[in-house]
Design an enzyme around this catalytic site. Structure first.
Site, PDB file in Angstrom:
ATOM      1  N   ARG A 205      76.294  51.259 -28.226  1.00  0.00           N
ATOM      2  CA  ARG A 205      76.793  51.953 -27.022  1.00  0.00           C
ATOM      3  C   ARG A 205      77.498  50.975 -26.092  1.00  0.00           C
ATOM      4  NH1 ARG A 205      71.751  53.651 -24.523  1.00  0.00           N
ATOM      5  NH2 ARG A 205      72.987  54.530 -22.850  1.00  0.00           N
TER       6      ARG A 205
ATOM      7  N   LYS B  58      61.605  53.359 -25.647  1.00  0.00           N
ATOM      8  CA  LYS B  58      60.950  52.045 -25.715  1.00  0.00           C
ATOM      9  C   LYS B  58      59.797  51.927 -24.727  1.00  0.00           C
ATOM     10  CE  LYS B  58      64.909  49.894 -23.511  1.00  0.00           C
ATOM     11  NZ  LYS B  58      66.276  50.100 -23.930  1.00  0.00           N
TER      12      LYS B  58
HETATM   13  N1  URA Z   1      68.722  50.575 -19.794  1.00  0.00           N
HETATM   14  C1  URA Z   1      68.359  50.912 -21.045  1.00  0.00           C
HETATM   15  O1  URA Z   1      67.367  50.407 -21.564  1.00  0.00           O
HETATM   16  N2  URA Z   1      69.081  51.807 -21.701  1.00  0.00           N
HETATM   17  C2  URA Z   1      70.168  52.399 -21.167  1.00  0.00           C
HETATM   18  O2  URA Z   1      70.768  53.221 -21.813  1.00  0.00           O
HETATM   19  C3  URA Z   1      70.556  52.049 -19.861  1.00  0.00           C
HETATM   20  C4  URA Z   1      69.812  51.112 -19.193  1.00  0.00           C
END
Ligand code: URA
Length: 434
Positions: free
Chosen positions: A168, A187
């Protein structure tokens, strides 16, 4: 089931079901689905958006793509903190020691820089010797001993996010509500903490620019966290100018250290105390965030948080001498200064432009494989509302490649708006969702 049909369905505005989302996440994690198909689906999700049900399913599949950490060997209520990403956001390095000094165990996994925003793991790697990868038993024993450990996301925890996050970052598909929610919450839920405090950034230096979008993101993440049995609090905070004065990896660690010494900029100090107050409350060491705030303030003023930071550095193999000797950090060989061309007041500092300028001077990645320059970044000398006179130094851009630094300086100069009247102050905290 095949990936072409899934991309096509989403492209035409259809809603993906749980099985299709699982097929994508499993296949991308095990390598059977290539980057080009995953990129196409991400871009389609970006434009077509996902429903709440799809976002829940995506979060669950990503969480289940790897191990679910068992932190039960750590005593007490473990509290995690995560920021949705901003410019100059070094709060983890201040908030972690503050909350840990108040008795809240922090076992945190952090990320690397993403898009125009920085990442805590990159920042910590500017401390000589500091290890951001630890074995699970080392990580747990460090939290038991010191009360605080922060490591990079391991390959075993939400590996789908690890791969998608990097993809991304280089395919302009970061700023989407469902992709941010699933990335963060997969996560956080897999990392094993009992409570989560989310710093949802809002403004021109955040992935969510409008307050209503930031609130929607905060509400959805809180809902998903609670549905998984975790106490979850989202604090919506201002990101309409960089946080603090330093942007860039080692520069930000230095600023975090100065903040822990009680000499930090007002905004970073205040935001850190507020986030810590919610963590102390979520960790049940205080009966209210207000009491948590007083405890955090006491930890800052007494030096207990700075002491905790030193123990944390030593625990992860870093050199604690950096606390008093900042020359031990990676040093830039080039710089370029930005001066005001007119008298007036700083009306705005476009945070996203400063983040990009810092990235272009060497502090961030343009491709997944890029190595970053830990010394690169920007020091601001004026913030929104400050008065300036013609010739005043507004900022200095640092790095090790003069051409890149000059490009960064040009971009950073364009980020400053100098106007005749003093602008109104923006509230640092816009809302708390729990
Ligand atoms: N922090 C993350 O861990 N993922 C994201 O998509 C944006 C900020």
């Amino acid at each position: 089931m095949n990936m072409y049909d899934i991309i096509y369905k989403k492209r035409e505005g259809g809603a993906l079901d749980k099985e299709e989302i699982e097929f994508f996440i499993d296949g991308y994690t095990n390598g059977s689905i290539p980057d080009y198909q995953a990129s196409a689906l991400l871009m389609t999700i970006f434009f077509q958006k996902m429903s709440r049900e799809e976002t829940y399913a995506l979060t669950t599949s990503m969480k289940n793509s790897g191990d679910i950490v068992d932190l039960s060997e750590i005593e007490g209520i473990k509290v995690d903190k995560h920021s949705t990403g901003g410019v100059g956001d070094k709060t983890t390095l201040v908030v972690g020691p503050l909350a840990a000094a108040c008795g809240v165990p922090i076992a945190k996994m952090s990320g690397r820089g993403l898009g125009f925003t920085g990442g805590t793991v990159d920042k910590m790697e500017s401390i000589p010797g500091f290890k951001t990868t630890l074995e699970a038993n080392e990580f747990i024993s460090l939290v038991n001993r010191v009360g605080l450990s922060v490591i990079g996301q391991t390959a075993h925890i939400a590996p789908a996010d690890k791969k998608l996050y990097a993809l991304r970052d280089v395919t302009a598909t970061v700023d989407n509500l469902s992709l941010i929610t699933s990335s963060i919450m997969s996560k956080k839920l897999a990392s094993g903490s009992d409570a989560i405090v989310l710093d949802v950034k809002c403004g021109n230096g955040a992935f969510m620019e409008r307050l209503e979008d930031a609130c929607e993101l905060g509400e959805l993440m809180v809902e998903i966290g609670k549905a998984d049995g975790k106490k979850t609090i989202a604090v919506i905070t201002d990101m309409n100018q960089p946080l603090g004065l330093a942007v860039g990896n080692s520069l930000e660690v230095i600023e975090a250290i100065e903040t822990l010494k009680g000499k930090g900029p007002k905004d970073i100090t205040e935001l850190s105390l507020i986030l810590a107050s919610h963590m102390i409350y979520a960790g049940e060491k205080a009966d209210s965030p207000e009491e948590g705030y007083q405890m955090a303030q006491q930890a800052l003023e007494s030096g207990a948080a700075l002491k905790k930071f030193a123990e944390f550095i030593v625990g992860q193999g870093g050199d604690p001498k950096v606390i008093d000797d900042h020359t031990l950090f990676p040093r830039p060989s080039c710089f370029s200064e930005i001066h005001s061309e007119v008298d007036g007041f700083v009306g705005a500092i476009e945070a996203r432009a400063i983040g990009l300028a810092s990235q272009h001077s060497g502090a961030g990645r343009a491709t997944k494989e890029d190595l970053i320059d830990l010394s690169a970044g920007i020091m601001l000398y004026k913030k929104v509302g400050d008065s300036v006179q013609r010739g005043d130094l507004l900022a200095t851009v640092y790095g090790n490649d003069q051409a890149r630094v000059d490009r960064g300086a040009q971009e950073a100069a364009a980020a400053f708006l100098i106007q005749d009247s003093q602008p109104k102050e923006n509230a640092l905290v816009k809302r708390v969702i729990q």
